[in-house]
Design an enzyme around this catalytic site. Structure first.
Site, PDB file in Angstrom:
ATOM      1  N   LYS A  62       0.992  -1.373  -0.171  1.00 20.28           N
ATOM      2  CA  LYS A  62       0.738  -0.258  -0.200  1.00 20.28           C
ATOM      3  C   LYS A  62       0.759   1.354   0.173  1.00 20.28           C
ATOM      4  CE  LYS A  62      -4.390  -1.780   2.206  1.00 20.28           C
ATOM      5  NZ  LYS A  62      -5.206  -1.799   3.195  1.00 20.28           N
ATOM      6  N   ASP A 116     -10.969   3.163   1.658  1.00 18.75           N
ATOM      7  CA  ASP A 116     -10.411   2.058   3.024  1.00 18.75           C
ATOM      8  C   ASP A 116     -11.418   3.138   4.476  1.00 18.75           C
ATOM      9  OD1 ASP A 116      -9.478   0.251   2.557  1.00 18.75           O
ATOM     10  OD2 ASP A 116      -6.945   0.508   3.103  1.00 18.75           O
TER      11      ASP A 116
HETATM   12  P1  NDP Z   1      -0.752  -2.426  11.209  1.00 19.02           P
HETATM   13  O1  NDP Z   1       0.124  -3.538  11.225  1.00 19.02           O
HETATM   14  O2  NDP Z   1      -0.803  -1.353  10.468  1.00 19.02           O
HETATM   15  O3  NDP Z   1      -1.455  -1.879  12.924  1.00 19.02           O
HETATM   16  C1  NDP Z   1      -0.974  -2.772  14.259  1.00 19.02           C
HETATM   17  C2  NDP Z   1      -2.025  -1.853  15.289  1.00 19.02           C
HETATM   18  O4  NDP Z   1      -1.818  -2.864  16.061  1.00 19.02           O
HETATM   19  C3  NDP Z   1      -1.478  -1.132  15.787  1.00 19.02           C
HETATM   20  O5  NDP Z   1      -1.974   0.219  16.352  1.00 19.02           O
HETATM   21  C4  NDP Z   1      -0.189  -1.814  17.133  1.00 19.02           C
HETATM   22  O6  NDP Z   1      -0.115  -1.447  17.721  1.00 19.02           O
HETATM   23  C5  NDP Z   1      -1.328  -2.544  17.518  1.00 19.02           C
HETATM   24  N1  NDP Z   1      -1.016  -3.920  17.954  1.00 19.02           N
HETATM   25  C6  NDP Z   1      -0.819  -4.612  17.174  1.00 19.02           C
HETATM   26  N2  NDP Z   1      -0.925  -6.086  18.487  1.00 19.02           N
HETATM   27  C7  NDP Z   1      -0.572  -5.545  19.423  1.00 19.02           C
HETATM   28  C8  NDP Z   1      -0.470  -5.836  21.101  1.00 19.02           C
HETATM   29  N3  NDP Z   1      -0.810  -6.735  21.265  1.00 19.02           N
HETATM   30  N4  NDP Z   1      -0.684  -5.090  21.928  1.00 19.02           N
HETATM   31  C9  NDP Z   1      -1.636  -3.660  21.657  1.00 19.02           C
HETATM   32  N5  NDP Z   1      -0.994  -3.394  20.143  1.00 19.02           N
HETATM   33  C10 NDP Z   1      -1.712  -4.387  19.252  1.00 19.02           C
HETATM   34  O7  NDP Z   1      -1.865  -2.615  11.197  1.00 19.02           O
HETATM   35  P2  NDP Z   1      -3.563  -1.918  10.072  1.00 19.02           P
HETATM   36  O8  NDP Z   1      -3.499  -1.388  10.679  1.00 19.02           O
HETATM   37  O9  NDP Z   1      -3.296  -2.719   8.895  1.00 19.02           O
HETATM   38  O10 NDP Z   1      -4.734  -3.045  10.902  1.00 19.02           O
HETATM   39  C11 NDP Z   1      -5.333  -3.492  12.042  1.00 19.02           C
HETATM   40  C12 NDP Z   1      -6.780  -4.236  12.036  1.00 19.02           C
HETATM   41  O11 NDP Z   1      -7.555  -3.489  11.118  1.00 19.02           O
HETATM   42  C13 NDP Z   1      -6.008  -5.803  12.140  1.00 19.02           C
HETATM   43  O12 NDP Z   1      -6.959  -6.236  12.660  1.00 19.02           O
HETATM   44  C14 NDP Z   1      -6.809  -5.433  10.471  1.00 19.02           C
HETATM   45  O13 NDP Z   1      -7.129  -7.049   9.835  1.00 19.02           O
HETATM   46  C15 NDP Z   1      -7.995  -4.802  10.294  1.00 19.02           C
HETATM   47  N6  NDP Z   1      -8.635  -4.390   9.190  1.00 19.02           N
HETATM   48  C16 NDP Z   1      -9.849  -4.500   9.023  1.00 19.02           C
HETATM   49  C17 NDP Z   1     -10.000  -3.760   7.789  1.00 19.02           C
HETATM   50  C18 NDP Z   1     -11.395  -4.331   7.156  1.00 19.02           C
HETATM   51  O14 NDP Z   1     -11.831  -3.828   5.854  1.00 19.02           O
HETATM   52  N7  NDP Z   1     -12.438  -3.918   7.619  1.00 19.02           N
HETATM   53  C19 NDP Z   1      -9.300  -2.942   7.002  1.00 19.02           C
HETATM   54  C20 NDP Z   1      -7.933  -2.526   7.259  1.00 19.02           C
HETATM   55  C21 NDP Z   1      -7.524  -3.267   8.645  1.00 19.02           C
HETATM   56  P3  NDP Z   1       1.869  -0.041  17.875  1.00 19.02           P
HETATM   57  O15 NDP Z   1       2.041   0.954  17.486  1.00 19.02           O
HETATM   58  O16 NDP Z   1       2.345   0.100  19.621  1.00 19.02           O
HETATM   59  O17 NDP Z   1       2.199  -1.667  17.268  1.00 19.02           O
END
Ligand code: NDP
Length: 281
Positions: free
Chosen positions: A71, A107
């Protein structure tokens, strides 16, 4: 579906790509409207991204969706970006128009459309808590601010990322009420209690036994609690929010409406959303 010499080709570039629902959704929509299009999945390895994007022009494709992990990296290969995609620094849809490749991001718009259509909520003036600060939270932050959200708070495990997103939104939306905080503590509990809409944008909940990313003690009736995750359909966060009397919404609508927006960009026709929803259910 009959493929002819006139059939227009759309598709999705990702790596891996085997999990995608998009071909089902788009091919059903083309069929429903009788449009001579086909949508195909393409597994594009990171080192082949430039060649794959150039092939959109070479093969005279209508356009493509772009998914993980391309992306952001796709941007240097495009001719133009919409304001939203430029602000976000990420593209999920490319339109091929008159030999030019234009990058969009649908999105965040998809989520706002799902809020309106599936939950009957207008975000204008609402107090919103985003949990997470990754790609999805960034897309939502921009679309929610554009749609006139009253106050946006961003809570993230890595506070520096929450601050970065809050600063970016403040710069882009002068005067908006935007805050950032960590993922625990009394302050978070107060923000949770005061929010109209709470949205989990973290990946916590993808595993069925994941506990909610926040304490659910302060949730109450009158709030809408959303999870961008749609598989499982009801995460523990949504389960507990429902027990507290809150309304709930999962991420299936966002998936459908971001696809519907891409469909409309390529075809210029109103997307048959119900057909797209049935295709992936
Ligand atoms: P990213 O990898 O960009 O971001 C992940 C986020 O989750 C960060 O804020 C990260 O925090 C946090 N995170 C991950 N693991 C943990 C943990 N163990 N404890 C606390 N915080 C955590 O992912 P995306 O933003 O692309 O996706 C996020 C979610 O949204 C996913 O579940 C994805 O499936 C869903 N999604 C759904 C869509 C839809 O069409 N319905 C479209 C896009 C995404 P940190 O910054 O601290 O690492």
């Amino acid at each position: 579906m009959i493929i002819s010499g006139q059939t227009k080709v759309a598709g999705i570039f990702g790596y891996p790509i085997g999990h995608t629902y998009s071909p089902k959704m788009h091919n059903a929509a083309f069929g429903q409207l009788g449009l001579d299009y086909i949508y195909l999945p393409f597994q594009v390895a990171p080192d082949k991204l430039g060649q794959a994007v150039e092939s959109i022009r070479a093969l005279n494709m209508a356009g493509v969706n772009i998914t993980v992990p391309h992306k952001q990296k796709v941007i240097p290969f495009l001719d133009e970006l919409t304001e939203e995609a430029g602000l976000l620094g990420a593209v999920n849809t490319i339109l091929h128009k008159d030999g030019r490749l234009i990058g969009y991001n649908t999105d965040g718009r998809g989520f706002v459309s799902s809020l309106e259509a599936d939950a009957g909520i207008d975000v204008c003036g609402k107090n919103i808590l985003l949990i997470g600060a990754g790609g999805a939270a960034q897309a939502l932050g921009i679309s929610l601010a554009t749609a006139g959200a009253g106050c946006i708070s961003i809570a993230n495990r890595t506070i520096s990322k929450a601050k970065e997103l809050a600063d970016r939104l403040k710069r882009a939306y002068n005067g908006s009420d935007i805050h950032y905080l960590g993922l625990s503590g009394k302050h978070l509990s107060d923000v949770i209690g005061q929010a109209d809409i709470i949205i989990n944008c973290t990946s916590i909940g993808l595993k069925a036994d994941d506990n909610p990313p926040i304490s659910t003690d302060a949730l109450h009736a009158g709030q809408l609690v959303c999870d961008l995750i749609y598989n499982p359909a009801k995460t523990k966060l949504l389960e507990q929010a429902q027990l507290k009397g809150a309304s709930i919404l999962n991420g299936l609508g966002m998936l459908i409406y971001q696809g519907a927006a891409a469909f409309e960009i390529w075809t210029g026709k109103k997307a048959p959303v119900d057909t797209m929803r049935h295709a992936i259910m």
